[in-house]
Design a protein around this motif. Structure first.
Motif, short mmCIF file in Angstrom:
data_model
loop_
_atom_site.label_atom_id
_atom_site.label_comp_id
_atom_site.label_asym_id
_atom_site.label_seq_id
_atom_site.Cartn_x
_atom_site.Cartn_y
_atom_site.Cartn_z
N GLY A 181 40.27 60.38 23.82
CA GLY A 181 40.12 58.94 23.67
C GLY A 181 40.50 58.53 22.26
O GLY A 181 40.24 59.25 21.29
N LEU A 182 41.12 57.37 22.12
CA LEU A 182 41.47 56.89 20.79
C LEU A 182 40.25 56.33 20.06
O LEU A 182 40.27 56.21 18.83
N THR A 183 39.19 56.03 20.81
CA THR A 183 37.92 55.60 20.21
C THR A 183 36.78 56.22 21.01
O THR A 183 36.98 56.75 22.11
N ARG A 184 35.57 56.09 20.49
CA ARG A 184 34.39 56.56 21.20
C ARG A 184 34.21 55.81 22.52
O ARG A 184 33.74 56.37 23.51
N GLU A 185 34.57 54.54 22.52
CA GLU A 185 34.45 53.75 23.74
C GLU A 185 35.35 54.29 24.84
O GLU A 185 34.96 54.34 26.01
N ARG A 192 34.94 68.02 28.40
CA ARG A 192 36.39 68.04 28.19
C ARG A 192 36.86 66.77 27.50
O ARG A 192 38.06 66.59 27.29
N ALA A 193 35.93 65.88 27.18
CA ALA A 193 36.28 64.58 26.61
C ALA A 193 35.92 64.52 25.13
O ALA A 193 34.78 64.81 24.75
N PHE A 194 36.89 64.15 24.32
CA PHE A 194 36.73 64.04 22.87
C PHE A 194 37.44 62.76 22.42
O PHE A 194 38.27 62.22 23.14
N THR A 195 37.13 62.31 21.22
CA THR A 195 38.06 61.37 20.61
C THR A 195 39.18 62.20 19.99
O THR A 195 38.99 63.39 19.69
N LEU A 196 40.32 61.59 19.79
CA LEU A 196 41.44 62.30 19.17
C LEU A 196 41.04 62.84 17.80
O LEU A 196 41.30 64.01 17.48
N SER A 197 40.41 62.00 16.99
CA SER A 197 40.01 62.42 15.65
C SER A 197 38.99 63.55 15.70
O SER A 197 39.04 64.49 14.89
N GLU A 239 32.71 55.53 12.54
CA GLU A 239 34.04 54.93 12.49
C GLU A 239 35.14 55.96 12.27
O GLU A 239 36.32 55.69 12.54
N ARG A 240 34.78 57.16 11.81
CA ARG A 240 35.79 58.20 11.62
C ARG A 240 36.35 58.70 12.95
O ARG A 240 37.40 59.33 12.98
N ASP A 241 35.66 58.42 14.05
CA ASP A 241 36.13 58.84 15.36
C ASP A 241 36.95 57.77 16.06
O ASP A 241 37.44 58.00 17.16
N ASP A 242 37.08 56.60 15.47
CA ASP A 242 37.80 55.50 16.10
C ASP A 242 39.11 55.21 15.39
O ASP A 242 39.14 55.06 14.16
N ILE A 243 40.19 55.14 16.15
CA ILE A 243 41.48 54.71 15.61
C ILE A 243 41.68 53.27 16.06
O ILE A 243 41.73 52.98 17.26
N ARG A 244 41.80 52.37 15.12
CA ARG A 244 41.77 50.94 15.41
C ARG A 244 42.94 50.48 16.27
O ARG A 244 44.01 51.09 16.29
#
Length: 228
Positions: A95-99, A114-119, A166-171
């Motif tokens: 995911g590009l964000t936690r959401e 199996r689900a992560f944020t990209l970061s 916020e480090r896990d979210d790409i805006r």
């Protein structure tokens, strides 16, 4: 209900954002190009609120082209809506964000590990590589499959030091100037490079048939992935 990744070749990587016209298609294109030599690895993308068939934004097409993606490939992208089957058939969801990560898990709870944020995945892969001693055997023989890598990083996640959310979210750069697209693109490109390197260091798994069966609906589950 099993939370194991589907035992199937090819191993599928799924990038997820909102509209599937900007962040996740760029990640898809970058990973597909980087992993092109591995027939056992497939990459796709989808959006939680995507309007099927929509094209990649022109601003992100420019970013992709500067990153070495063929412009024809970027312009050929057509958005698709995230659904349960797509999540269930993926061995790794980014995911590009936690959401976006939470949305994938809500569709198919068995995908939790199996689900992560990209970061997040890039950070865990970097930490794991730094802590892994040099192999004593032949360097050309990877010790784990992609599914095993994902399971290992999922296990490390619980013991990883906390980071600012916020480090896990790409805006989302939609509606913003090209300069913001460039910044977002650079962030995605850097993380994609780490992800590709980690996957290329794995070995192919044994080919098996993939049979997706309908999930039984049980009691409501709660997760540690908060909605924003």
């Amino acid at each position: 209900m099993s939370d194991e990744a589907p035992a199937v070749l090819p191993f599928r990587v799924l990038a997820v954002c909102s509209g599937n016209v900007c962040r996740s298609p760029l990640l898809e294109l970058l990973l597909r190009r980087a992993l092109g030599a591995r027939a056992d690895l497939e990459v796709g993308s989808a959006g939680t609120i995507a309007r099927p068939g929509m094209r990649m934004t022109r601003e992100m097409v420019r970013v992709a082209a500067r990153a070495g993606v063929a412009e024809t490939d970027a312009r050929a992208h057509a958005a698709r809506r995230l659904d349960e089957h797509t999540v269930a058939s993926a061995g790794l969801i980014l995911g590009l964000t936690r959401e976006h990560r939470a949305a994938a898990v809500e569709l198919h709870p068995a995908a939790l590990r199996r689900a992560f944020t990209l970061s997040e995945f890039a950070r865990l892969a970097t930490d794991a590589a730094a802590e892994t001693p040099a192999p004593g055997g032949a360097p050309d023989e990877p010790r784990r499959t992609a599914a095993e890598l994902v399971a290992e990083l999922a296990a490390r996640r619980g013991g990883a030091p906390p980071v600012a959310p916020e480090r896990d979210d790409i805006r989302d750069p939609i509606g913003l100037p090209q300069e913001v697209y460039d910044e977002v693109g650079a962030e995605i490109e850097g993380a994609a490079r780490v992800v590709a390197g980690a996957l290329l260091a794995t070995r192919a798994g044994a080919p098996q048939a993939s049979v997706l069966t309908p999930q039984k609906r049980g009691p409501a589950l709660s997760f540690t992935f908060p909605r924003l």
